[in-house]
Design an enzyme around this catalytic site. Sequence first.
Site, PDB file in Angstrom:
ATOM      1  N   GLU A 132      -8.015  13.719 -15.966  1.00  0.00           N
ATOM      2  CA  GLU A 132      -7.998  15.111 -16.453  1.00  0.00           C
ATOM      3  C   GLU A 132      -7.160  15.235 -17.720  1.00  0.00           C
ATOM      4  OE1 GLU A 132      -6.868  16.387 -12.394  1.00  0.00           O
ATOM      5  OE2 GLU A 132      -8.410  17.922 -12.621  1.00  0.00           O
ATOM      6  N   ALA A 146      -2.230  12.719 -10.150  1.00  0.00           N
ATOM      7  CA  ALA A 146      -1.093  13.540  -9.744  1.00  0.00           C
ATOM      8  C   ALA A 146      -0.240  12.709  -8.794  1.00  0.00           C
ATOM      9  CB  ALA A 146      -1.593  14.800  -9.055  1.00  0.00           C
TER      10      ALA A 146
HETATM   11  N1  DAK Z   1       0.924   9.088  -6.988  1.00  0.00           N
HETATM   12  C1  DAK Z   1       2.083   8.517  -6.581  1.00  0.00           C
HETATM   13  N2  DAK Z   1       2.312   7.179  -6.600  1.00  0.00           N
HETATM   14  C2  DAK Z   1       1.318   6.388  -7.042  1.00  0.00           C
HETATM   15  C3  DAK Z   1       0.065   6.919  -7.489  1.00  0.00           C
HETATM   16  C4  DAK Z   1      -0.102   8.328  -7.444  1.00  0.00           C
HETATM   17  N3  DAK Z   1      -1.220   8.945  -7.868  1.00  0.00           N
HETATM   18  N4  DAK Z   1      -0.715   5.891  -7.863  1.00  0.00           N
HETATM   19  C5  DAK Z   1       0.015   4.766  -7.664  1.00  0.00           C
HETATM   20  N5  DAK Z   1       1.236   5.073  -7.187  1.00  0.00           N
HETATM   21  C6  DAK Z   1       2.320   4.147  -6.862  1.00  0.00           C
HETATM   22  C7  DAK Z   1       2.002   3.318  -5.619  1.00  0.00           C
HETATM   23  O1  DAK Z   1       2.304   4.044  -4.434  1.00  0.00           O
HETATM   24  C8  DAK Z   1       2.892   2.115  -5.818  1.00  0.00           C
HETATM   25  O2  DAK Z   1       4.210   2.464  -5.460  1.00  0.00           O
HETATM   26  P1  DAK Z   1       5.148   1.402  -4.621  1.00  0.00           P
HETATM   27  O3  DAK Z   1       4.363   1.064  -3.405  1.00  0.00           O
HETATM   28  O4  DAK Z   1       5.315   0.236  -5.563  1.00  0.00           O
HETATM   29  O5  DAK Z   1       6.415   2.163  -4.357  1.00  0.00           O
HETATM   30  C9  DAK Z   1       2.889   1.921  -7.327  1.00  0.00           C
HETATM   31  O6  DAK Z   1       2.455   3.157  -7.871  1.00  0.00           O
HETATM   32  C10 DAK Z   1       1.911   0.849  -7.768  1.00  0.00           C
HETATM   33  O7  DAK Z   1       0.649   1.153  -7.223  1.00  0.00           O
HETATM   34  P2  DAK Z   1      -0.213   0.085  -6.380  1.00  0.00           P
HETATM   35  O8  DAK Z   1       0.667  -0.904  -5.717  1.00  0.00           O
HETATM   36  O9  DAK Z   1      -1.159   0.867  -5.534  1.00  0.00           O
HETATM   37  O10 DAK Z   1      -0.998  -0.640  -7.566  1.00  0.00           O
HETATM   38  P3  DAK Z   1      -2.406  -1.383  -7.474  1.00  0.00           P
HETATM   39  O11 DAK Z   1      -2.579  -2.075  -8.766  1.00  0.00           O
HETATM   40  O12 DAK Z   1      -2.511  -2.193  -6.214  1.00  0.00           O
HETATM   41  O13 DAK Z   1      -3.485  -0.211  -7.348  1.00  0.00           O
HETATM   42  C11 DAK Z   1      -4.497   1.893  -7.979  1.00  0.00           C
HETATM   43  C12 DAK Z   1      -3.690   0.626  -8.428  1.00  0.00           C
HETATM   44  C13 DAK Z   1      -4.562   2.860  -9.160  1.00  0.00           C
HETATM   45  C14 DAK Z   1      -5.921   1.460  -7.596  1.00  0.00           C
HETATM   46  C15 DAK Z   1      -3.784   2.528  -6.758  1.00  0.00           C
HETATM   47  O14 DAK Z   1      -2.411   2.697  -7.048  1.00  0.00           O
HETATM   48  C16 DAK Z   1      -4.342   3.867  -6.388  1.00  0.00           C
HETATM   49  O15 DAK Z   1      -5.408   3.970  -5.783  1.00  0.00           O
HETATM   50  N6  DAK Z   1      -3.582   4.939  -6.722  1.00  0.00           N
HETATM   51  C17 DAK Z   1      -3.935   6.289  -6.361  1.00  0.00           C
HETATM   52  C18 DAK Z   1      -5.041   6.769  -7.254  1.00  0.00           C
HETATM   53  C19 DAK Z   1      -5.457   8.175  -6.889  1.00  0.00           C
HETATM   54  O16 DAK Z   1      -5.891   8.438  -5.768  1.00  0.00           O
HETATM   55  N7  DAK Z   1      -5.309   9.043  -7.859  1.00  0.00           N
HETATM   56  C20 DAK Z   1      -5.667  10.433  -7.682  1.00  0.00           C
HETATM   57  C21 DAK Z   1      -4.443  11.160  -7.301  1.00  0.00           C
HETATM   58  S1  DAK Z   1      -4.873  12.769  -6.754  1.00  0.00           S
HETATM   59  C22 DAK Z   1      -4.191  19.832  -7.035  1.00  0.00           C
HETATM   60  C23 DAK Z   1      -3.512  19.390  -8.144  1.00  0.00           C
HETATM   61  C24 DAK Z   1      -3.806  18.177  -8.649  1.00  0.00           C
HETATM   62  C25 DAK Z   1      -4.772  17.383  -8.076  1.00  0.00           C
HETATM   63  C26 DAK Z   1      -5.468  17.838  -6.992  1.00  0.00           C
HETATM   64  C27 DAK Z   1      -5.220  19.070  -6.479  1.00  0.00           C
HETATM   65  N8  DAK Z   1      -3.834  21.037  -6.450  1.00  0.00           N
HETATM   66  C28 DAK Z   1      -2.443  21.327  -6.482  1.00  0.00           C
HETATM   67  C29 DAK Z   1      -4.715  21.788  -5.682  1.00  0.00           C
HETATM   68  C30 DAK Z   1      -4.949  16.076  -8.591  1.00  0.00           C
HETATM   69  C31 DAK Z   1      -5.022  15.082  -7.728  1.00  0.00           C
HETATM   70  C32 DAK Z   1      -4.903  13.702  -8.106  1.00  0.00           C
HETATM   71  O17 DAK Z   1      -4.776  13.294  -9.218  1.00  0.00           O
END
Ligand code: DAK
Length: 254
Positions: A112, A64
């Site tokens: 998901e 997300a």
């Molecule tokens: N959201 C927004 N931006 C994101 C993102 C994300 N999930 N993932 C990556 N980006 C963005 C980064 O901020 C970066 O942007 P800039 O800095 O260039 O502006 C760009 O994409 C490239 O990412 P990285 O520079 O971080 O790339 P790397 O190769 O170094 O790292 C990575 C890749 C996948 C390991 C890293 O980006 C990362 O850890 N990303 C976050 C992964 C994550 O935590 N995903 C889970 C998201 S939470 C709910 C509804 C839904 C959910 C929960 C509750 N309710 C409403 C209750 C669901 C939640 C999720 O999915």
Amino acid sequence: MQSDTLHFERQDEKGIITLNRPDVLNALNNQFFTDLTGILDALEKDPVRIIIITGSGKAFAAGADIAEMAGMTRVQAREFSRHGQSVFQRLEDWEYPVIAAVNGYALGGGCELCMACDIRIASAVAKFGQPEAKLGLIPGFGATQRLVQHVGFGNALYMLTSGRNISAEEAQRMGLVQEITEPDQLMERAHKFAGEILTSGPEAVKKVKLVIRKSASSSLPAGYELESNQFGALFEEEGTEGMKAFLEKRKPAW
Ligand code: DAK
């Protein structure tokens, strides 16, 4: 069809949806769910017999959109979760199979999304995970339910409590992934598998998905009854042609 978040292309009986926000690793925002709904609406009027979903760039979807979520109130977050759940449910309920061609990161909402698809073909470099707990969250688009169905309680809790990413091989061992390919062969393999499905009886494919999906939330006797009813129905539909073709040693004319 092109939107801010998605690209959609029809290739004969296949529909290819490409998540298209590579700058943010295809992070899923509200607009994405609205755009996906638009594609599903269009496909309801003019269906294809298979959908393939993939991502552009190095991610399938990295979850997300954290930037969008970070400012949400409790009520907005609940709404966002319900919106995402309903769109993924619609995908799961889509009458024909949906293949996820997982090209890279499938994290959080991205994992998901691929779990709401019927079959997952993964690039060898793909990574799967539910890192929500690392953000102090839990999944909001179905993982607490679907991940258990895919990998069982132990593996689901292993992934959801630690938030750790797993490789395509680990995901395959757990049953989340059906096939792994070299990265440059991913789409070719997804199309080939889609082609295999397209040679099966279209009604049989629809019905087997229906029975399996509906039975997942019904009792065993209800599931058996649904199976028998759908099995019987095919004897007035394409099953007659399929069996006749076999006996006449020819290809069926669906
Ligand atoms: N959201 C927004 N931006 C994101 C993102 C994300 N999930 N993932 C990556 N980006 C963005 C980064 O901020 C970066 O942007 P800039 O800095 O260039 O502006 C760009 O994409 C490239 O990412 P990285 O520079 O971080 O790339 P790397 O190769 O170094 O790292 C990575 C890749 C996948 C390991 C890293 O980006 C990362 O850890 N990303 C976050 C992964 C994550 O935590 N995903 C889970 C998201 S939470 C709910 C509804 C839904 C959910 C929960 C509750 N309710 C409403 C209750 C669901 C939640 C999720 O999915």
